[in-house]
Structure formats: C-alpha cells, structure tokens
Design a protein around this motif. Sequence first.
Motif, mmCIF file in Angstrom:
data_model
loop_
_atom_site.group_PDB
_atom_site.id
_atom_site.type_symbol
_atom_site.label_atom_id
_atom_site.label_comp_id
_atom_site.label_asym_id
_atom_site.label_seq_id
_atom_site.Cartn_x
_atom_site.Cartn_y
_atom_site.Cartn_z
ATOM 1 N N PRO A 53 -7.169 -0.246 -5.229
ATOM 2 C CA PRO A 53 -7.563 -1.545 -5.772
ATOM 3 C C PRO A 53 -6.533 -2.641 -5.503
ATOM 4 N N ASP A 54 -5.252 -2.258 -5.412
ATOM 5 C CA ASP A 54 -4.263 -3.307 -5.129
ATOM 6 C C ASP A 54 -4.451 -3.837 -3.713
ATOM 7 N N SER A 92 -7.912 -5.983 -3.752
ATOM 8 C CA SER A 92 -7.924 -7.294 -4.396
ATOM 9 C C SER A 92 -6.853 -8.242 -3.874
ATOM 10 N N THR A 93 -5.668 -7.744 -3.562
ATOM 11 C CA THR A 93 -4.641 -8.711 -3.168
ATOM 12 C C THR A 93 -4.562 -8.917 -1.662
ATOM 13 N N GLN A 108 0.307 -5.672 5.770
ATOM 14 C CA GLN A 108 0.264 -5.508 4.315
ATOM 15 C C GLN A 108 -0.182 -4.111 3.938
ATOM 16 N N GLY A 121 -14.861 -13.459 -4.298
ATOM 17 C CA GLY A 121 -14.057 -12.664 -3.375
ATOM 18 C C GLY A 121 -14.587 -11.290 -3.047
ATOM 19 N N ILE A 160 -9.401 -9.514 -0.339
ATOM 20 C CA ILE A 160 -10.113 -10.707 -0.816
ATOM 21 C C ILE A 160 -9.633 -11.956 -0.074
ATOM 22 N N ILE A 192 1.691 -1.566 1.408
ATOM 23 C CA ILE A 192 1.073 -1.091 0.159
ATOM 24 C C ILE A 192 0.875 0.416 0.168
#
Lengths: 313, 454
Positions: free
Chosen positions: B416-417, B420-421, B447, B226, B424, B451
């Motif tokens: 990082p949230d 990665s979520t 999104q 990813g 990726i 976030i």
Amino acid sequence: MATVTADTAHQTPKTPRKRSRYKGLNHLSGVDRIVVSLMVGVPTFLVVALVWFPAVGSVLLSFTNWNGIGSPSRAKWLGLTNYQNVVTNYPPFWPALQHNLIWLVVMFVIATPLGMLLAVLLDQELKGGRIYQTAFYLPVVLSLALIGFIWQLMYSKDQGLINAVTGSTIDWYGDQSYNLGAALVATSWRQVGYVMLLYLAGLKGVDPTLREAAKVDGASETTTFFRVIFPVMRPINVIVLVVTVIESLRAFDLVWVINKGRNGLELISTLVTQNIVGEASRIGFGSALATFMLLISSAFIVVYLRIIMREER
Amino acid sequence: MSRPSTEAEYLARLVPASTAALSRRNLLRGAVGATSMLAIPSLLAACGGSSSTTSPGATANTSGATGTVTLGSNQSDAVPKAAVQSVMDAFGKANSGLSVKINTIDHNSFQENINNYLQGTPDDVFSWFSGYRMRFFASQGLAGDISDVWAAKTDMTDALKIASTGDDGKQYFMPSTYYPWGVFYRKSVFSSKGYTVPKTMDELVTLSKQMQKDGLSPIAFGDKDGWPAMGTFDQINMRVNGFDYHVSLMAGKEDWSGDKVKKVFDTWRGLLPYHQSDSLGRTWQEAAQSLQQKKSGMYVLGAFVAQQFTKGAEQDDLDFFTFPEIDSNIGADAIEAPIDGYMLSASPKNEAGAKKLLGYLGGADAQNLAVKADPSVIATSGAADTGAYTALQKKSAEFVKSAKNIAQFMDRDTRPDFASTVMIPAIQSFIKAPTEIDSLVAGIQKQKLSIFSS
C-alpha cells in the motif's frame, strides 16, 4: 491510629517575619519555593513533552524505515537514505517546495499590502467603517477547510459562479495550471482580513500628535504614512511578518480539502500527511519530509528571535 | 506457470509461492501449537501475536459462546450501514445469548487509521479486504488466526480459502462479498445507437470514434481521488503482458522501467483521447453520473458503479463486458474481482463469540442479506441464494465463474505504501503528460527499489 492526641502544647508559636527586600531564590520560604518551582517546572515539562520530544522523535525516526507497527526499536537504521530518496527520486518533493515558496511570496507581496491598504482606509473614520471592517474580517473566523468548500461554490466547473457568469469551462480546482492560483486567491481572501485587523490595531495605537506634527511640517498623507506612521508601527510589522511566514509554511487544510494536495497542489505538509497518515504508513520517509519542513521553519524562527532579542536590549 | 483450468484455482495465484506450494492437505495439517509469530516488544498491550492453541483442523468450539461481540465496520454509507445492521440483528436472533455491538467508522478514516486501530484496542471483528494488506497484518501479528472457523466451512471454494490464507498457511480472513471490474455501459444507449460490444482493442477504438461522432464521451473517466485509474492500468497490463506478469509486477519482482510497462502506458496513451477530459478534477461518482445521464458511452470501473444508478429499471439497464483483447496470444480472460470480508483482531475480548460471528458472516444467511442491500456485489458463499439476484448480479457471478485468472486490484495486490505514495502521483502525472513515459517509468522504478528494499 487511636493513639494520636491533639496535643499541640509543644508547638512554638510562629513569630511574624519581618518583610524584607527580595534577595534571590535563597531568601524564599519553603512554600514560595515550591510555588516558583511549579510555575517554572510545569510549563517546562509541558513544552518538553508536547513540543520537543515529538520534534526530536520525528527527526530520529527520519533516519529509520519504521512503518508504524510495533515499537520503533524494530525499525532498521537507514542513515540518510530517506533524505536521499526525498531529494533524488520522489517526484512530488520539488514541486511541493516550489509551491510553498510561491505561497509565501503571494502572502507577502499581495495579501499583506492589501490588508495594510484596507486598514489605512478603514482608519479614516469613514461612514459605515464598522460594517466594512466586519465584512473583511469575517473570513478570518472560518477554518481554511471551510473556506475550501465555500470557494468550491465559486470555482466548481459545472455549477460554480465564476463559470456561470463568464461562460468559461475552466476546471479551477482540477486543472493544474489554475488550481494553485485558485487556492491562493481563496487563502488570500482570508489572510487579507487578518493582516487588516492587526494593522488597524496598530494604527489605533499611533500617537495622534505625530500626525499633527507631520501636518504642521507640511507632509502629505502618503509621506506621513510612509515616513512617520509606518516606522512607528514596527512591532506590528514584525508580528505580521511572523504570522505570514507561519501561515504559509502551515498551509495545508485548504489544499487537503480540494484534492488531498495532489495534481498541482503539492505542499510539503500534504506530502508528510500522505506518507505518514493512512495506509502507506511510511513513517520514516514522512518524518524526513517533516524534518525538511522543520529546517525551513527554523531559519525563519531564528531570524524572528534575533529581531525580538535586539528589541529587548 | 500454466494457466489454472478451473475457476476454483484462480486465487491460488494471489498468495506467495511459499504458501501456494503447500498442498491443501498440508495446509490443513499445518504447524500445530503456538504460532511462530514475531515477538513484538510492544508499546501497547493489545499488540502481539495471538497464540491460538486450537490445532488447525479441529472445529472451533464456539457452541458455548455468549455475551457481546464488537464489530468494527467501515460501511459508513447509509445503505450498506443498514445492511450490516440487519445482518447483525439476524445473527443475534439465530444465536440467543450473543449480541453484536457495531462500531461504524467512516470508510476512508477507517482505512487511513487501520494501523493505529489494530494496535490500539480494536473491535473483536473488523471489516477488511483480501490481498497483500490482509497477509501483511497477519504476518505482523495484528490479526487473529481463524483456521478453526475455516475447518468447518463447506460452502467456500478452495480458491477463496487460499485468498484468505496468510504467509504462514493459516487463514486470517473470512470472505463476505466481491464484485468484478469491467467496462460498464447502458444497454439502452447501445441498442438505440446500434453499437456492439467490442471484443478487441481495434473494435474499441472504432466504437469510441463512432461515439465521439454521436456526441458522447466514449469512456467516462474520473481520477481525482487517485485510485480509480489504477483499474485501467491493471486491465491494460493484464491484456498486454498477461496475468502472471501482472502479479509479479505488483509483487515488486519486475522492472517498472522495462519495455513491458512502457508498452502498457503507450497503449493507454492511444486510448486517452477517448477518455473524458479533465479527469483529475472529477470523482468516480461524477464520472459514473455522466454514464448514468447517457453523456458517456462506457466506463472502466468496478460493479459499485451501480450505486450511482437507482435500483430497479435503471440498474437493470446497466451491463458490462470484459476489457477487450489487445494481444491474441494473451487473450482476455484475466479479470479483477476484489473480495471484501472480515477479520479477527489479534486478541479479541470475546474470542468464541467472534469466531461464531465470523463463521456466520462467511455463510449464506448473512450474505443473502448483504447482497440484497447492495446489488453491486455478489456473495462468496456457494450456498448463497442466487435466485434473487438482479440481472447485474447474475451477470457478475457468471463473469467471475468464467474467468481464468482473477486479480484483486493494484492497491490490494501490491504494497500500500507503493500504491498510494508512488503510483497515485505517477498515474496522475501520466494523465497530465502522456508523452513523458520514459522519465515517468524510470522514476517509478527508482522509488520501487527504495520501497521494496526497505
């Protein structure tokens, strides 16, 4: 300290109590009462502390934006925002739900009947039955993560057995049009053995006179099985049903070792892990996903409990 | 924003404006006394802001440091692990009375459990990366202030200092090594086939077509995990929209569903036919091996690609060029070069020893050992011995020096949230269905809003 004397003359000798019929809690002696309260209290405490507290905690966290740092009291209360985000703008969620359902259906429609068939065949006292039994049961003792690796030897695009034999160049684990099927084959391979063993135990417990009676009445093998044996095995059927549902909802380790539950292998459980574990640390959002899982499981659990309660009545 | 004119300023762009606006002198004067950390009513005693009372500017008093320093290292592979061990042994030799106890944790587990690790009982010193994630831990009070160690540092550029600075203007990070991202290729393949290094996108496409004719996959590609494809996104974005836009996009300040991001994906879609197919089932290591086996012509990756090549002649055959220019107004002088280093935990058991160790790790002696053990990285210390560099390391050092702007990497430059979520799955679904860009970027934007606003 030194003034304590060993003077026991005032102690009245204990009269042996006459044993009488048990008349409820009030009738118990002090020691018995402590024992009973411990026997009730300790398991209750453990269940509350290790099951209910975390479950309720997760549900509560799902309404916040906690990121796992510091105490949860620092988090902001978001209400239903996380749930709204899960349902409306989190692309992997609906595919994951769909895959979980496909998983359930496959386990139920393919793995369970296959296991039952094997059990019936092995119940026929054929030669070498033990060997077959062991062979089919062997995968059950392996962890699903390990099964993922074992099947890698079959599925691998460049070094796998399947592609070597058939000459195809399909990337079984990597291509999203195949990988869910591939994972389901691997997990069924294990589930079949599990179901088989449960039914074998059930079949061994069926009263042989029932079979004889059916024979005398002129029923064929198939009719005997479906009209006589299968209904008698009702408790086993309920267990198999529950095991199947739980295993399907829990499905996680196999897809996690394949590709971390991405690219066509999304499952609710892997989404929860991706959000909560790791650097993302979206504890609130991940808990909302976990709560969805809890709700789905609860529906099945309620059904199961109702069946069990009715049995006992 | 004007372009910085020196290499020394490149990392200045990585810190938020609030910090970047401070002049160096102000940085050094800094707020003296107790740090205004968030008071954390913590569940864990180990958690909470370290209120170092050394005033920034005063050198750390580490001369009397003795005892054991614990080090949490994510270098779990055999080669880097041995390198860390040799560095720590050298540190123990150089400082009698001090020894280092290394606690090696599997690389991925370390990264995944970092939050719990830092809130539990972390080691005195731990390995980490520069960028958003470093500043985030600093602002959460999970990292120790090492401004006093920095005050005595003379062999690091100001740019590195700024890259080690948290939101509050104090230093929390000690750079150790870094490595550039570029387009890697084997010199022997290029010379035997008569290929030349492409300077523009058109040349890259022409070259790719030629490679396909010659039976090579033009661009090796593996995105099973990813993150590798994020590098390609970063490169194209910096070439299409420029460095400043890239930084502010990563900071969540731009519209992901706008035309600029769409253009990045469009450009990428034009290149996808030249990427190795079935990339979602392939790890970066496998893709690197296809380059190593001369089955692929090029590979957009970090210099760690060299780890898949045997040391010596084979690594010397490895070379790279910067990602070609796409828009002549933008040019091709923005690159990515993530910095790895070490940080101090919030309440170290042996603070004096830990600071001494951090100072040592940021110095030439330690880094000479590190870059020798892993020839895919280069030292951050200006005093490090570059004479012993391999050809690849020399090239990396040159490359970084001549770059105008340097980014870290998507998963270090943004939250990082989000990386990665959101990114990726988004990039993976782009690779699967490259034509559905509009709905994809709309989804990313939605999104992002949820976030970045939380």
